[in-house]
Enzyme design. Structure first.
Site, PDB file in Angstrom:
ATOM      1  CB  SER A 194      -0.886   0.184   0.991  1.00 41.00           C
ATOM      2  OG  SER A 194      -0.103   0.268   2.356  1.00 41.00           O
ATOM      3  CE  LYS A 195      -2.039   6.567  -2.869  1.00 39.69           C
ATOM      4  NZ  LYS A 195      -3.183   7.360  -2.565  1.00 39.69           N
ATOM      5  NE  ARG A 196       0.961   0.113   5.964  1.00 44.51           N
ATOM      6  CZ  ARG A 196       1.404  -1.109   6.515  1.00 44.51           C
ATOM      7  NH1 ARG A 196       2.770  -0.696   7.107  1.00 44.51           N
ATOM      8  NH2 ARG A 196       1.106  -2.331   6.163  1.00 44.51           N
TER       9      ARG A 196
END
Ligand code: GLU
Length: 493
Positions: free
Chosen positions: A260-262
């Protein structure tokens, strides 16, 4: 292969929802689907699943198509074509496809109208949760009598249409990647097929389109596996033969959680902006969960097409290893011709002026520099800081950086003066003469070559590590080189 379409050909589709930037996981699905089509000489269809109007983001369709174009993935049918099974935008298929088939299901008793209010549904869920039951709909409206329905209709209560899931039985799905997967009907909710806004849900629209577009194989992410029994039930209710299914493994971050974006960049277009080559992204994503032989790390796109098969897609999650992507990108940068790399760099700078040199140099200015940097850059983003000094006379550095370890200001100043003097005596200002002259200057000054060259490098480029110095001096030219060294001398004064 089942004969699932009139031409008995492979027809596959990539069916993104335009809800944001094209995610690498989603594009990996597109790549596997496209590879399968190419390998089987089949058709690749792009269908935009935009029935969830509240989640549709303006510009997302354009970004999806741009990503495919950037990766040189052509499509046979898609939003820009209408034939033969279009429109390929679900929001344009409401009247002709979804509503008539939903009505057919209603008529045959395979679906029913549900008038329950959101408040009631919430209450039911809470009660079931308290009893530790699953939170599915309690099927109240499934058993309304015709009189009850008539009464409710008269009050104009808003409604949705739910699919009447069979109450017993099970599905045995043969997934090309996963093998046999079983699902029990009784655990599946009477899911909504037409929402209160009149739009179909993903399940209904997806099945109707796969059938009416004569899709032979549904290739999609693992997260949709749990929806498949619902789809199989719709196929059966409409009397249609389902296509074959292949659910691709999830993409994991190095910590084994869902990417994911993290974990960093997930948008393909963002990777383009960061200076990754489309070929590197394509090959990297192709190898995320698929391999031709468990060992090849680099393949050409024709080799991937030739070797691609769904049977060799792994069941388990594939780890997104950015180091590997960086390595592959560097590999492709090193192995293309100088001219082609120069063109790619210029196009990149034109597209992203903030990543490049302004005004954008010409091809003939950049080509001679390519051999000096090819081995040193991993992404196109790395190019500017390495080559800026060829184009800009505004060389920035701290004066102390001119003075190398083991020498002092006076010696450095003197050494730079010697360099200018010796360089001005050479006839042909080329790499090898420049090298001889600079080594001679070091000897005369009783400096180590490293010390003298270090000062010259800073004076000319402002960098402590630069592309090969002698060739760089040749490219900068005698006059400009002298100007920069003189400038350094005066800074030491
Ligand atoms: N619209 C769904 C998605 O964005 C498609 C799933 C499918 O391929 O059936 O992933």
């Amino acid at each position: 292969m089942n004969k699932t379409n009139s031409q008995n050909t492979v027809r596959v589709r990539y069916a993104p929802s335009p809800t944001g930037d094209p995610h690498v996981g989603n594009i990996r699905t597109a790549i596997f689907t496209w590879l399968f089509a190419k390998n089987k000489s089949g058709k690749f269809v792009v269908r935009i699943e935009d029935t969830d109007q509240s989640r549709t983001v303006p510009g997302a369709v354009e970004n999806i198509l741009e990503s495919l174009n950037w990766l040189s993935m052509d499509w046979d049918e898609g939003p820009n074509t209408d034939k033969p099974f279009g429109p390929y935008l679900q929001s344009k298929r409401l009247e002709t496809y979804y509503i008539p088939f939903a009505n057919q299901l209603l008529k045959n008793g395979k679906a029913y109208k549900c008038y329950c209010s959101p408040e009631r549904l919430h209450e039911v869920r809470e009660q079931r949760r308290a009893k530790k039951l699953d939170t599915s709909y309690d099927q109240k409206c499934r058993y309304l009598t015709p009189e009850q329905i008539k009464d409710i209709e008269e009050t104009q209560t808003p409604s949705v249409i739910r699919f009447a899931m069979p109450l017993e039985g099970e599905w045995h799905l043969f997934d090309i990647i996963r093998g046999e997967v079983k699902f029990q009907n009784k655990v599946i909710d009477d899911f909504i097929i037409i929402k209160s806004d009149g739009f179909p849900t993903y399940h209904l629209a997806n099945v109707i389109d796969d059938h009416s577009m004569e899709i032979s194989h549904v290739i999609r992410a693992e997260e949709w596996l749990s929806s498949t029994p619902k789809h199989l039930a719709i196929y059966k209710a409409l009397g249609w033969t389902p296509p074959e299914f292949a659910h691709l493994p999830i993409i994991l971050a190095p910590d084994k959680s869902k990417l994911s974006k993290r974990h960093g960049t997930t948008s393909v277009l963002e990777y383009r902006k960061q200076g990754y080559l489309p070929k590197a992204i394509f090959v990297f994503l192709s190898l995320l969960g698929w391999s031709v032989d468990d060992k090849s790390e680099v393949l050409t796109i024709p080799e991937i097409i030739k070797g691609f098969s769904l049977e060799r897609v792994s069941k388990s999650g594939a780890i997104f290893d950015i180091q590997k992507l960086n390595w592959l990108n560097g590999y492709f940068i090193r192995t293309v011709s100088d001219e082609s790399l120069a063109t790619t760099i210029l196009e990149y700078w034109e597209k992203y002026p903030e990543m490049g040199i302004y005004p954008v140099p010409s091809l003939s200015q950049i080509i001679p520099i390519i051999p000096l940097i090819k081995e040193r850059v991993k992404t196109l983003q790395d190019v500017k800081p390495l080559v800026n000094f060829f184009f800009s006379d505004d060389i920035q550095y701290n004066n102390e950086d001119l003075v190398q370890k083991g020498t002092d200001k006076e010696t450095t100043k003197h050494a730079l003066k010697t360099v200018v003097l010796n360089l001005s005596n050479i006839q042909q200002f080329n790499e090898s003469n420049i090298e001889t002259s600079l080594r001679l200057s070091a000897e005369e000054m009783e400096l180590k070559p490293r010390q003298l060259l270090g000062s010259v490098r800073v004076a000319l480029s402002g960098l402590e590590v630069s592309p090969p110095l002698f060739k760089s001096i040749e490219i900068i030219g005698r006059e400009k080189s002298f100007e920069r060294i003189d400038n350094a001398i005066s800074k030491l004064e």
